[in-house]
Design an enzyme around this catalytic site. Structure first.
Site, PDB file in Angstrom:
ATOM      1  CB  SER A 145      -0.847   0.004   1.279  1.00 39.97           C
ATOM      2  OG  SER A 145      -1.587   1.206   1.389  1.00 39.97           O
ATOM      3  CE1 TYR A 158      -4.369  -2.147   5.106  1.00 36.66           C
ATOM      4  CE2 TYR A 158      -3.705   0.106   4.593  1.00 36.66           C
ATOM      5  CZ  TYR A 158      -4.055  -1.170   4.182  1.00 36.66           C
ATOM      6  OH  TYR A 158      -4.085  -1.465   2.831  1.00 36.66           O
TER       7      TYR A 158
HETATM    8  N1  LIG Z   1      -8.648  -0.886  -1.676  1.00 37.78           N
HETATM    9  C1  LIG Z   1      -7.630  -0.063  -1.441  1.00 37.78           C
HETATM   10  O1  LIG Z   1      -7.797   1.175  -1.452  1.00 37.78           O
HETATM   11  C2  LIG Z   1      -6.237  -0.606  -1.194  1.00 37.78           C
HETATM   12  C3  LIG Z   1      -5.157   0.285  -1.223  1.00 37.78           C
HETATM   13  C4  LIG Z   1      -3.868  -0.197  -0.965  1.00 37.78           C
HETATM   14  C5  LIG Z   1      -3.697  -1.532  -0.688  1.00 37.78           C
HETATM   15  N2  LIG Z   1      -4.752  -2.392  -0.678  1.00 37.78           N
HETATM   16  C6  LIG Z   1      -4.497  -3.799  -0.349  1.00 37.78           C
HETATM   17  O2  LIG Z   1      -5.009  -4.631  -1.352  1.00 37.78           O
HETATM   18  C7  LIG Z   1      -5.267  -5.919  -0.802  1.00 37.78           C
HETATM   19  C8  LIG Z   1      -6.631  -6.393  -1.294  1.00 37.78           C
HETATM   20  O3  LIG Z   1      -7.639  -5.548  -0.757  1.00 37.78           O
HETATM   21  P1  LIG Z   1      -8.918  -5.075  -1.602  1.00 37.78           P
HETATM   22  O4  LIG Z   1      -8.889  -3.599  -1.657  1.00 37.78           O
HETATM   23  O5  LIG Z   1      -9.017  -5.847  -2.865  1.00 37.78           O
HETATM   24  O6  LIG Z   1     -10.109  -5.429  -0.590  1.00 37.78           O
HETATM   25  P2  LIG Z   1     -11.103  -6.673  -0.534  1.00 37.78           P
HETATM   26  O7  LIG Z   1     -11.970  -6.721  -1.726  1.00 37.78           O
HETATM   27  O8  LIG Z   1     -11.747  -6.590   0.825  1.00 37.78           O
HETATM   28  O9  LIG Z   1     -10.122  -7.920  -0.592  1.00 37.78           O
HETATM   29  C9  LIG Z   1      -9.491  -8.452   0.520  1.00 37.78           C
HETATM   30  C10 LIG Z   1      -9.251  -9.918   0.230  1.00 37.78           C
HETATM   31  O10 LIG Z   1      -8.525 -10.498   1.317  1.00 37.78           O
HETATM   32  C11 LIG Z   1      -9.157 -11.695   1.651  1.00 37.78           C
HETATM   33  N3  LIG Z   1      -8.909 -12.041   3.032  1.00 37.78           N
HETATM   34  C12 LIG Z   1      -9.164 -11.313   4.150  1.00 37.78           C
HETATM   35  N4  LIG Z   1      -8.824 -12.006   5.248  1.00 37.78           N
HETATM   36  C13 LIG Z   1      -8.334 -13.205   4.812  1.00 37.78           C
HETATM   37  C14 LIG Z   1      -7.837 -14.354   5.457  1.00 37.78           C
HETATM   38  N5  LIG Z   1      -7.752 -14.421   6.787  1.00 37.78           N
HETATM   39  N6  LIG Z   1      -7.427 -15.395   4.704  1.00 37.78           N
HETATM   40  C15 LIG Z   1      -7.518 -15.336   3.358  1.00 37.78           C
HETATM   41  N7  LIG Z   1      -7.978 -14.273   2.687  1.00 37.78           N
HETATM   42  C16 LIG Z   1      -8.379 -13.213   3.406  1.00 37.78           C
HETATM   43  C17 LIG Z   1     -10.633 -11.474   1.364  1.00 37.78           C
HETATM   44  O11 LIG Z   1     -11.298 -12.694   1.138  1.00 37.78           O
HETATM   45  P3  LIG Z   1     -12.236 -13.471   2.166  1.00 37.78           P
HETATM   46  O12 LIG Z   1     -13.021 -12.456   2.932  1.00 37.78           O
HETATM   47  O13 LIG Z   1     -13.063 -14.339   1.258  1.00 37.78           O
HETATM   48  O14 LIG Z   1     -11.305 -14.276   3.009  1.00 37.78           O
HETATM   49  C18 LIG Z   1     -10.549 -10.691   0.065  1.00 37.78           C
HETATM   50  O15 LIG Z   1     -10.438 -11.566  -1.020  1.00 37.78           O
HETATM   51  C19 LIG Z   1      -5.136  -5.773   0.719  1.00 37.78           C
HETATM   52  O16 LIG Z   1      -3.893  -6.285   1.131  1.00 37.78           O
HETATM   53  C20 LIG Z   1      -5.161  -4.280   0.926  1.00 37.78           C
HETATM   54  O17 LIG Z   1      -4.440  -3.889   2.082  1.00 37.78           O
HETATM   55  C21 LIG Z   1      -6.018  -1.962  -0.940  1.00 37.78           C
END
Ligand SMILES: NC(=O)c1ccc[n+]([C@@H]2O[C@H](COP(=O)([O-])OP(=O)(O)OC[C@H]3O[C@@H](n4cnc5c(N)ncnc54)[C@H](OP(=O)(O)O)[C@@H]3O)[C@@H](O)[C@H]2O)c1
Length: 250
Positions: A145, A158
């Protein structure tokens, strides 16, 4: 100069967090590139839906996995190797983010963030590293991130976990130079996913979680950065990619 990208066709990747958001977009982009995929996350139905939406191309499997459980992660990689072949690429997308103010002591949210973002990452690294080192090739790419470079108020824990991600990946990269391994972090700014939707510290959300009104990234924008990093010639390492909304530089 022309396109120096190499084909990813026939490679095998494990993608965690593939049930939604960035992970699902990465899965679709890699499937389009001809990569065989083991898709992992906890929600089995959502995972299957992503896999079923990949259309043609190489085999892909959905493996319900909680990355905080070491045995489940080991079983995920064992199944990927047995059904698809040696794992060439690990894409760590699993992650959680909760807006909290430190003074409000949402300790369960803090613990969960560390468990998934830090311990989960270590479980995944440990499960693929020996095989990659033995084969003398492999790419470990983690969705970090811009909070891994800058601390955001309301997101102190975070941000701490994403600094951890950056430190571990940098250390791994330095220690394994010369082994054929590549280690990349992709550092997105705001992306339109459900990530922030699990926050329940209303004070933190009101203070820091409101949209700025800027056009944020789509998950596909991040997936394109992932494909760019993975498809470089073998001697080229794209070590970090900072990709933010144009109007939200951090
Ligand atoms: N959205 C943003 O603005 C942003 C910005 C910078 C970085 N990121 C990073 O991008 C990554 C993906 O996030 P996203 O934005 O795509 O949000 P998201 O749609 O909520 O995706 C998060 C994913 O992580 C999985 N997950 C959560 N806990 C888990 C566990 N214990 N075991 C296995 N899988 C798990 C969830 O699946 P299940 O619930 O099915 O387990 C889901 O597939 C994260 O690392 C986040 O920090 C996001």
């Amino acid at each position: 100069m022309g396109d120096r990208r190499e084909s990813l066709r026939g490679r095998v990747a494990v993608v965690t967090g593939a049930s939604s958001g960035i992970g699902a977009a990465v899965a679709r982009a890699l499937a389009d590139e001809g990569v065989g995929l083991a898709l992992a996350a906890r929600r089995a139905d959502a995972l299957r839906e992503v896999r079923d939406g990949l259309g043609g191309g190489p085999d892909s499997i959905a493996v319900p996995t909680d990355v905080t459980d070491r045995e489940q992660v080991e079983a995920l990689v064992a199944r990927a190797e047995a059904e698809l072949g040696p794992v060439d690429v690990l894409v760590n997308c699993a992650g959680v983010m909760y807006y909290t103010l430190m003074r409000n002591l949402h300790e369960d949210d803090w613990r969960r963030t560390v468990d998934v973002n830090c311990t989960g990452l270590l479980h995944c690294l440990a499960a693929v590293l020996p095989g990659m080192l033995e084969r003398g090739r492999g790419h470990i790419l983690t969705i970090s991130s811009d909070a891994g470079r800058t601390v955001f108020p309301g997101l102190a824990v975070y941000s701490g976990t994403k600094f951890f991600v950056e430190a571990v990946c940098r250390g791994l990269r330095l220690e394994t130079a010369g082994t054929g391994l590549r280690v990349t972090t992709v550092q997105p700014g705001n992306v339109a996913t459900g990530l922030a939707g699990h926050s329940h510290d209303e004070e933190a959300l009101a203070a820091y979680g409101r949209p700025s009104g800027a056009r944020v990234l789509d998950p596909d924008d991040v997936a394109a950065a992932v494909v760019y990093a993975l498809a470089q010639p073998a001697h080229v390492a794209v070590n970090e990619v900072l990709v933010e909304p144009r109007d939200e530089p951090a």
